[in-house]
Design a protein around this motif. Sequence first.
Motif, PDB file in Angstrom:
ATOM      1  N   LEU A 194      28.045 -82.248  59.818  1.00 43.65           N
ATOM      2  CA  LEU A 194      28.203 -81.499  58.808  1.00 43.65           C
ATOM      3  C   LEU A 194      28.913 -79.922  58.898  1.00 43.65           C
ATOM      4  CD1 LEU A 194      25.638 -82.227  55.937  1.00 43.65           C
ATOM      5  CD2 LEU A 194      27.671 -83.646  56.579  1.00 43.65           C
ATOM      6  N   HIS A 195      29.669 -79.679  58.018  1.00 44.01           N
ATOM      7  CA  HIS A 195      29.673 -78.113  57.930  1.00 44.01           C
ATOM      8  C   HIS A 195      28.732 -77.302  57.375  1.00 44.01           C
ATOM      9  CE1 HIS A 195      31.168 -74.315  55.880  1.00 44.01           C
ATOM     10  NE2 HIS A 195      32.330 -74.337  56.603  1.00 44.01           N
ATOM     11  N   GLY A 196      28.193 -78.075  56.219  1.00 43.71           N
ATOM     12  CA  GLY A 196      26.828 -77.659  55.975  1.00 43.71           C
ATOM     13  C   GLY A 196      26.687 -76.596  54.822  1.00 43.71           C
ATOM     14  N   ASP A 197      27.961 -75.807  54.555  1.00 45.73           N
ATOM     15  CA  ASP A 197      27.981 -74.948  53.470  1.00 45.73           C
ATOM     16  C   ASP A 197      29.287 -74.822  52.892  1.00 45.73           C
ATOM     17  OD1 ASP A 197      27.583 -72.633  51.785  1.00 45.73           O
ATOM     18  OD2 ASP A 197      27.409 -70.860  53.618  1.00 45.73           O
ATOM     19  N   LEU A 198      29.696 -76.099  52.646  1.00 45.59           N
ATOM     20  CA  LEU A 198      31.297 -76.399  52.456  1.00 45.59           C
ATOM     21  C   LEU A 198      31.486 -76.147  50.967  1.00 45.59           C
ATOM     22  CD1 LEU A 198      33.784 -76.979  53.920  1.00 45.59           C
ATOM     23  CD2 LEU A 198      33.284 -79.498  53.462  1.00 45.59           C
ATOM     24  N   TRP A 199      31.376 -74.912  50.301  1.00 48.81           N
ATOM     25  CA  TRP A 199      31.737 -74.456  49.014  1.00 48.81           C
ATOM     26  C   TRP A 199      33.191 -74.193  49.034  1.00 48.81           C
ATOM     27  CZ3 TRP A 199      33.108 -69.491  47.184  1.00 48.81           C
ATOM     28  CH2 TRP A 199      32.897 -68.598  47.828  1.00 48.81           C
ATOM     29  N   PRO A 200      33.901 -74.259  48.189  1.00 43.36           N
ATOM     30  CA  PRO A 200      35.612 -73.951  48.344  1.00 43.36           C
ATOM     31  C   PRO A 200      35.741 -72.817  48.919  1.00 43.36           C
ATOM     32  CG  PRO A 200      34.937 -74.895  46.039  1.00 43.36           C
ATOM     33  CD  PRO A 200      33.546 -74.521  46.495  1.00 43.36           C
ATOM     34  N   GLY A 201      35.004 -71.631  48.918  1.00 42.25           N
ATOM     35  CA  GLY A 201      35.375 -70.416  49.580  1.00 42.25           C
ATOM     36  C   GLY A 201      35.526 -70.584  51.197  1.00 42.25           C
ATOM     37  N   ASN A 202      34.826 -71.636  51.630  1.00 41.68           N
ATOM     38  CA  ASN A 202      34.577 -71.877  53.063  1.00 41.68           C
ATOM     39  C   ASN A 202      35.644 -72.824  53.499  1.00 41.68           C
ATOM     40  OD1 ASN A 202      32.847 -69.972  53.444  1.00 41.68           O
ATOM     41  ND2 ASN A 202      30.846 -71.354  53.393  1.00 41.68           N
ATOM     42  N   VAL A 203      36.724 -73.087  52.520  1.00 42.77           N
ATOM     43  CA  VAL A 203      38.013 -73.697  53.207  1.00 42.77           C
ATOM     44  C   VAL A 203      39.014 -72.687  53.046  1.00 42.77           C
ATOM     45  CG1 VAL A 203      39.654 -75.799  52.836  1.00 42.77           C
ATOM     46  CG2 VAL A 203      36.880 -75.954  52.209  1.00 42.77           C
ATOM     47  N   LEU A 204      39.618 -72.558  54.445  1.00 38.84           N
ATOM     48  CA  LEU A 204      40.565 -71.490  54.299  1.00 38.84           C
ATOM     49  C   LEU A 204      41.957 -72.291  54.507  1.00 38.84           C
ATOM     50  CD1 LEU A 204      42.093 -68.806  54.627  1.00 38.84           C
ATOM     51  CD2 LEU A 204      41.271 -68.981  57.073  1.00 38.84           C
ATOM     52  N   TRP A 205      42.963 -72.185  53.396  1.00 38.74           N
ATOM     53  CA  TRP A 205      44.154 -72.955  53.461  1.00 38.74           C
ATOM     54  C   TRP A 205      45.089 -72.121  54.179  1.00 38.74           C
ATOM     55  CZ3 TRP A 205      44.185 -77.642  51.126  1.00 38.74           C
ATOM     56  CH2 TRP A 205      42.953 -77.991  50.147  1.00 38.74           C
ATOM     57  N   GLY A 206      45.545 -72.554  55.331  1.00 41.16           N
ATOM     58  CA  GLY A 206      46.481 -71.799  56.008  1.00 41.16           C
ATOM     59  C   GLY A 206      48.125 -71.736  55.893  1.00 41.16           C
ATOM     60  N   ALA A 207      48.482 -70.868  56.230  1.00 41.78           N
ATOM     61  CA  ALA A 207      50.142 -70.716  56.245  1.00 41.78           C
ATOM     62  C   ALA A 207      50.784 -71.954  57.263  1.00 41.78           C
ATOM     63  CB  ALA A 207      50.560 -69.192  56.942  1.00 41.78           C
ATOM     64  N   ASP A 208      50.026 -72.550  58.018  1.00 42.43           N
ATOM     65  CA  ASP A 208      50.546 -73.647  58.685  1.00 42.43           C
ATOM     66  C   ASP A 208      50.321 -75.060  57.849  1.00 42.43           C
ATOM     67  OD1 ASP A 208      47.672 -74.046  58.635  1.00 42.43           O
ATOM     68  OD2 ASP A 208      47.427 -74.101  60.781  1.00 42.43           O
ATOM     69  N   GLY A 209      49.820 -74.844  56.786  1.00 40.76           N
ATOM     70  CA  GLY A 209      49.875 -76.056  55.919  1.00 40.76           C
ATOM     71  C   GLY A 209      48.538 -76.985  56.158  1.00 40.76           C
ATOM     72  N   ARG A 210      47.573 -76.384  56.689  1.00 43.66           N
ATOM     73  CA  ARG A 210      46.457 -77.024  57.134  1.00 43.66           C
ATOM     74  C   ARG A 210      45.289 -76.563  56.234  1.00 43.66           C
ATOM     75  NH1 ARG A 210      45.640 -79.036  63.229  1.00 43.66           N
ATOM     76  NH2 ARG A 210      44.330 -80.782  61.923  1.00 43.66           N
ATOM     77  N   ALA A 211      44.206 -77.006  56.185  1.00 44.89           N
ATOM     78  CA  ALA A 211      42.948 -76.483  55.585  1.00 44.89           C
ATOM     79  C   ALA A 211      41.937 -76.355  56.840  1.00 44.89           C
ATOM     80  CB  ALA A 211      42.589 -77.402  54.530  1.00 44.89           C
ATOM     81  N   TRP A 212      41.405 -75.124  56.933  1.00 49.82           N
ATOM     82  CA  TRP A 212      40.636 -74.860  57.881  1.00 49.82           C
ATOM     83  C   TRP A 212      39.032 -74.646  57.388  1.00 49.82           C
ATOM     84  CZ3 TRP A 212      42.485 -73.087  63.078  1.00 49.82           C
ATOM     85  CH2 TRP A 212      43.701 -73.149  63.209  1.00 49.82           C
ATOM     86  N   LEU A 213      38.263 -75.108  58.488  1.00 43.11           N
ATOM     87  CA  LEU A 213      36.681 -75.220  58.009  1.00 43.11           C
ATOM     88  C   LEU A 213      36.405 -73.542  58.719  1.00 43.11           C
ATOM     89  CD1 LEU A 213      35.546 -78.497  59.256  1.00 43.11           C
ATOM     90  CD2 LEU A 213      35.798 -77.770  57.057  1.00 43.11           C
ATOM     91  N   ILE A 214      35.679 -72.747  57.844  1.00 45.18           N
ATOM     92  CA  ILE A 214      35.270 -71.543  58.394  1.00 45.18           C
ATOM     93  C   ILE A 214      33.590 -71.483  57.741  1.00 45.18           C
ATOM     94  CG2 ILE A 214      37.511 -70.452  58.258  1.00 45.18           C
ATOM     95  CD1 ILE A 214      36.779 -69.257  55.584  1.00 45.18           C
ATOM     96  N   ASP A 215      33.109 -70.349  58.337  1.00 44.38           N
ATOM     97  CA  ASP A 215      31.602 -69.939  57.888  1.00 44.38           C
ATOM     98  C   ASP A 215      30.536 -71.013  57.731  1.00 44.38           C
ATOM     99  OD1 ASP A 215      32.812 -67.570  57.784  1.00 44.38           O
ATOM    100  OD2 ASP A 215      32.850 -67.373  55.694  1.00 44.38           O
ATOM    101  N   PRO A 216      30.623 -72.019  58.708  1.00 39.07           N
ATOM    102  CA  PRO A 216      29.754 -73.016  58.598  1.00 39.07           C
ATOM    103  C   PRO A 216      28.152 -72.881  58.671  1.00 39.07           C
ATOM    104  CG  PRO A 216      30.366 -72.972  60.923  1.00 39.07           C
ATOM    105  CD  PRO A 216      31.218 -71.761  60.276  1.00 39.07           C
TER     106      PRO A 216
END
Length: 293
Positions: A194-216
């Motif tokens: 698990l990421h464990g803290d996956l509220w929408p603010g902890n998904v970083l939508w990148g300029a590369d067209g992918r969604a990155w996992l941050i602040d787990p």
Amino acid sequence: MDLAYLRAHPQHLSTFLAHQRIRETPVGGGDVCAATRLTLDDGTSVFAKSWPSGSPPEHFFRTEAAGLKWLAEASAAPVPEVISVTDDLLALEWIEPGSPSAAAADRFGRELAEVHRAGAEGFGAPWPGFIGPLRQDNTASEGPWGAWFAERRLLPYLRMSADRGALDAGDVELVEQVLSRIDTFGGAEAPARLHGDLWPGNVLWGADGRAWLIDPAAHGGHRETDLAQLALFGGAPHLDRIVAAYQEVWPLSDGWQGRVPLHQLQLLLVHTAAFGTGYRGSVVAAASAALRG
């Protein structure tokens, strides 16, 4: 200092910062840490997090670094590279922000399923736990999931919330009813990664067209928890597509929709424990919905 030098000598970053040898630009970093964009001599950028004042809790940044590396080992959803970590600082690969898209959401749903499917040795983790500014008990357990979730993920934050006056006696009794019925909700599964803290603010939508996992707050847990958290606080962009793509890779167990409030209750209790009465109504609503099934 360029990126190659920093990767080879990560322990030198704090010294360079102390002597103002690196340009720092403040950026948004959330409610807990101070965040800056560091511009190196070769023009590359690094994202750095530090404690706003004084010293952070012991192991705080090293715990986040361990979680990021563990999630990256799944080789699925993208995770920023950990470049340097000390007791007082965490420096990560800079991810250029972009905009959410349907295609990125589809890909993220599939990749998140693969992260979860990479699994964990048990519920919990071998490193100390934090979620937001609060400690999280990562003591390892073989399960069952329900008892572990009640003891390690709900009860501690219920107590904290009551102690600070964020929940009243009736609210506490309501959540305790959920705890007493934890084994009746079903959906038990082996530990997922698990990421464990996956509220929408902890998904970083990148300029590369992918969604990155941050602040787990990474640990072994129930995969429905991550998905339930994505629906909180307005919900992630294209959430329906994320869930549909996830199900293509790893279908969820029957009745998962009815367990969403139960899984959301953890993060909502963290918010009442950390931030107070502003989240009381959400805790009450989630506990009531969980009891209704």
